[in-house]
Enzyme design. Sequence first.
Site, PDB file in Angstrom:
ATOM      1  N   GLU A  26     119.632  24.943  16.757  1.00  0.00           N
ATOM      2  CA  GLU A  26     120.511  25.706  15.871  1.00  0.00           C
ATOM      3  C   GLU A  26     121.777  26.203  16.564  1.00  0.00           C
ATOM      4  OE1 GLU A  26     117.930  28.449  13.766  1.00  0.00           O
ATOM      5  OE2 GLU A  26     117.210  26.797  12.481  1.00  0.00           O
ATOM      6  N   GLU A 174     111.054  13.787  26.004  1.00  0.00           N
ATOM      7  CA  GLU A 174     112.100  14.757  26.342  1.00  0.00           C
ATOM      8  C   GLU A 174     111.858  15.408  27.707  1.00  0.00           C
ATOM      9  OE1 GLU A 174     114.830  15.880  23.968  1.00  0.00           O
ATOM     10  OE2 GLU A 174     114.367  13.980  22.981  1.00  0.00           O
ATOM     11  N   HIS A 249     112.282  22.129  21.606  1.00  0.00           N
ATOM     12  CA  HIS A 249     111.473  21.750  22.775  1.00  0.00           C
ATOM     13  C   HIS A 249     110.434  22.845  22.988  1.00  0.00           C
ATOM     14  CE1 HIS A 249     115.118  19.384  24.559  1.00  0.00           C
ATOM     15  NE2 HIS A 249     114.263  18.520  24.041  1.00  0.00           N
ATOM     16  N   ASP A 251     109.775  24.330  25.652  1.00  0.00           N
ATOM     17  CA  ASP A 251     110.242  25.388  26.560  1.00  0.00           C
ATOM     18  C   ASP A 251     111.138  26.417  25.859  1.00  0.00           C
ATOM     19  OD1 ASP A 251     112.689  24.052  26.447  1.00  0.00           O
ATOM     20  OD2 ASP A 251     112.801  23.630  28.598  1.00  0.00           O
ATOM     21  N   CYS A 366     116.162  25.397  30.636  1.00  0.00           N
ATOM     22  CA  CYS A 366     116.715  24.070  30.308  1.00  0.00           C
ATOM     23  C   CYS A 366     117.522  23.514  31.469  1.00  0.00           C
ATOM     24  CB  CYS A 366     117.656  24.165  29.114  1.00  0.00           C
ATOM     25  SG  CYS A 366     116.825  24.542  27.569  1.00  0.00           S
TER      26      CYS A 366
END
Length: 442
Positions: A26, A174, A249, A251, A366
């Site tokens: 988002e 991913e 994800h 995480d 990330c």
Amino acid sequence: MKATEANFDGLVGLTHHYAGLSFGNEASTRNQLQPSNPRLAAKQGLLKMKALADMGYLQGVIPPHERPNIAALRQLGFSGSDEQVLSRAGKTAPGLLSAASSASAMWVANAATVSPSADSGDGRVHLTVANLNNKFHRAMEAPETALLLRAIFRDSHHFTVHDALPQVAMFGDEGAANHNRFGGDYGERGVQLFVYGRDSSHEGMAPQRYPARQTREASEAVARLHQLSPDHLLFAQQNPAVIDQGVFHNDVIAVSNQQMLFCHQHAFVDQPALLAELQARVAGFVALEVPENRVSVKDAVNTYLFNSQLLSQPDGSMLLVLPEESRQHTGVWDYLCEQVESGGPLKALKVFDLRESMYNGGGPACLRLRVVLTPQEQQAVNPAVMMNDRLFATLNQWVDRHYRDRLTQADLVDPQLLREGRDALDELTKLLDLGNVYAFQQ
Ligand SMILES: NCCC[C@H](NC(=O)CCC(=O)O)C(=O)O
């Protein structure tokens, strides 16, 4: 000396901009077409790396990719000189030029999945490059990521870097953002938990609104490549309802380290069963589950509370490295301070301003790839990428010389930007002793 966990952070590239390329993320959608500041972005990342290195953590750096990716644009039919390719793409398909210019390789939690040598059948550290199949701008990262990881983890006696899985939706992968490893000392065999968003061979729960990027099939293939023992392996599905709320994800909703899992109450499908399984398999396992009535999934997504780094301190307690957005939110910050004061496993909090990356949905976790290394393996890593006072100063000066402090989508057609990028990366390959890893150097 024992095995330790090193963090390798992605260095933000010169074309960092906000392109709205990641449907389901988002922040990426919300900040589309905002001007970015690549110089500040790179420096915010370097500050985090330096601070953790100063605190005694082993910290390395992973270089950016060459962008704009002219070869990708040629593959899509834009032709002529490099300058003509840029101007033709910019005129007729600015979205594709943006994708081919994304600095998304900075989020190295998605570069690869990593298994320490203590867990693998052949006693090597295994890294499988993620195919990032769900997004065009990210899928193009894989071949360059493989070259860069091989230039860092270059001793094949200790490290195996596997190429990405086949580039099809069934094997959407991913990387480490959907992977956790639990255990005692880092050098002992751990329990690996692979988290997937969908199982493409079975009808079952799947998100309705946003894509599930990681498949079970991909996770299983990575576990096979890494020669992991089935007794030390778990697969769990991410809660599809939270993917639909922007948790693209795992995480973004859970982080783990050694015996500890810090996650939201709604992170996983059948969470009680998963926690019981971890309890049974991991000695000393503790879960800190944040209830929805303290922090909603929405607030977790907005503050990136769980996109934090959970790090072991010398006395065995845990430090949480958070983005500034978590401190700005009273409910989240109060919860964290309560945890620290309660005498539980979480003993310290450290906050970084990573706003440039956060605007594209990338927090502290990330930006880093965790690699557990034995002392011998540490010796075998390319030493030029390891963060210290000198490298920090060198890279800051390099950023000052080459990076712009403002970039919009309209700037991407500028052939001067392409030249600036190549000059900068050519210099970087020498600073980091990488060899000729970029296409323009061939
Ligand atoms: N682990 C964090 C990854 C964030 C990344 N964002 C992006 O690619 C946004 C790029 C843009 O929209 O300009 C992603 O969604 O994969």
